[in-house]
Design an enzyme around this catalytic site. Sequence first.
Site, PDB file in Angstrom:
ATOM      1  N   SER A 132       0.787  -1.238   0.000  1.00 55.31           N
ATOM      2  CA  SER A 132       0.000   0.000   0.000  1.00 55.31           C
ATOM      3  C   SER A 132       0.814   1.281   0.000  1.00 55.31           C
ATOM      4  O   SER A 132       0.237   2.367  -0.162  1.00 55.31           O
ATOM      5  CB  SER A 132      -0.963   0.002   1.194  1.00 55.31           C
ATOM      6  OG  SER A 132      -2.021  -0.906   0.968  1.00 55.31           O
ATOM      7  N   GLY A 185       2.847  -0.772   4.060  1.00 54.94           N
ATOM      8  CA  GLY A 185       2.255  -1.656   3.071  1.00 54.94           C
ATOM      9  C   GLY A 185       2.612  -3.104   3.324  1.00 54.94           C
ATOM     10  O   GLY A 185       3.611  -3.413   3.984  1.00 54.94           O
ATOM     11  N   GLY A 223       3.731 -11.684   2.020  1.00 56.15           N
ATOM     12  CA  GLY A 223       4.937 -11.945   2.781  1.00 56.15           C
ATOM     13  C   GLY A 223       6.009 -10.886   2.666  1.00 56.15           C
ATOM     14  O   GLY A 223       7.149 -11.117   3.078  1.00 56.15           O
TER      15      GLY A 223
END
Length: 461
Positions: free
Chosen positions: A58, A299, A303
């Site tokens: 993000s 963000g 993983g």
Amino acid sequence: MSDNTLFAFVEATATKFGIPGVAVGVWADGKEIYACHGVTSLDNPLPVDQDTLYQLGSVTKTYTATALMRLVAEGRVELEAPVRRYVPELVLADERAAAEVTVQNLLNHTAGLDWGIIVDTGDGDDALAGYVAKMAELAQIAPPAARASYSQAGFNLAGRIIEKVTGLTFERAVTSLVFEPLRLSHSFFAPADVMTRRFAVGHDLGQDGTLSIARPWKDTRGNNPGGGVASSLADQLRWARFHLGDGRAESGVGVLPAEVLQRMKEPTVALRASTLGDAIGIGWFLRDVDGVRTVGHGGSAYGQFSELLIVPERNFAVVALSNAGPDGIPFNQAVVRWVLEHYLGVIDRDPEPLPYDEARAREIAGRYEIDAMTLTISVEGAGLTLEVLIKPEIRAASDTELPADYAPADIGLLSGGTDEYIVTSGGLAGQRGFFTRDDSGAVVGVDLAGRLYNKVPTATE
């Protein structure tokens, strides 16, 4: 502050949390400092360096917002204009919301849209248009401008505005508007661009306590505006320096007017009891830490975890990238806190929870949900636990491996009678949120990481 001291802390913290490969960068006193440790992948290991590509998740939203603000500065987009001016075909579950939602509502998460929809609209140039066409299936959790609730779908829709206004694909437009003028030569969307360079692979922790490769490596193309950039530590520090500057690239070329760049870092809506910050600017979360205003975004992506924080008044920035979940988040947070303290003398501490209150605990216990996830709060002995799970039907319908669930974690209520809480253990430790009540005073929702989970009524309710 010795560069060796930073590296020693990064190495020790990565080892403590079991992260295969990390990259940390600091911009301080006019110079860049790098501390990289470990490997890109446990299966095919290569050393991590400042040019290794990580999925930003993000943090991509800061790029989408900046690209859109270039169009605002050029007079091609108006922040207060309805989205339908640019995407007339927009259909939402609530027709009034579809007519009223503005561009700024998307950029500061006040559109009232649920988090997102789980859909793969392919790898073609119509992927984003296909995602937006599916948004009629997305729940409307509040009227536009009524409250902040973090929405991936909202930023994907913002990306579609960029496509419609420029006539380019979203990826080509961001490359032209942002990557190229800022010389971000290690920032990409397409896996085909990434695979010819050194890149990190995400890892997930299994129930047996071992790490395995997270697959798929990248989210769908339709989610690119909300989370699709892969970038390097060096590029992230260059990105931070741009947002600390006057709107010009290092070459002197103007990218954004200084006043527009500053506007992105000014509050547009307040946040309550949120780890994300005290307020949202335009594409950024704003938080006061120990009397100092910080601007940042985090963000996560299969993983891989990223954190970017700038301190404008100190011309300072820190970037942390890690490649294993769920402990990539606490690793990044530990690094950012350590850097703030040791470089700036800024102390960031979690508030202390109240002693356990059984009556309040029983009141808030229950099951809550968003489109793809459930959040369960349970009374466990003389305490409360929080568990976040991807819905079984979502897992069953997925053609790819989805991220691991978070194990139950302890939570505690905070003082002031505000229905605020903090997670005190596990991979979500330090996360804050609050409970929402209806007019009768009954708890009907819970906010976590900026997202509203609505309570699922029981048979007796």
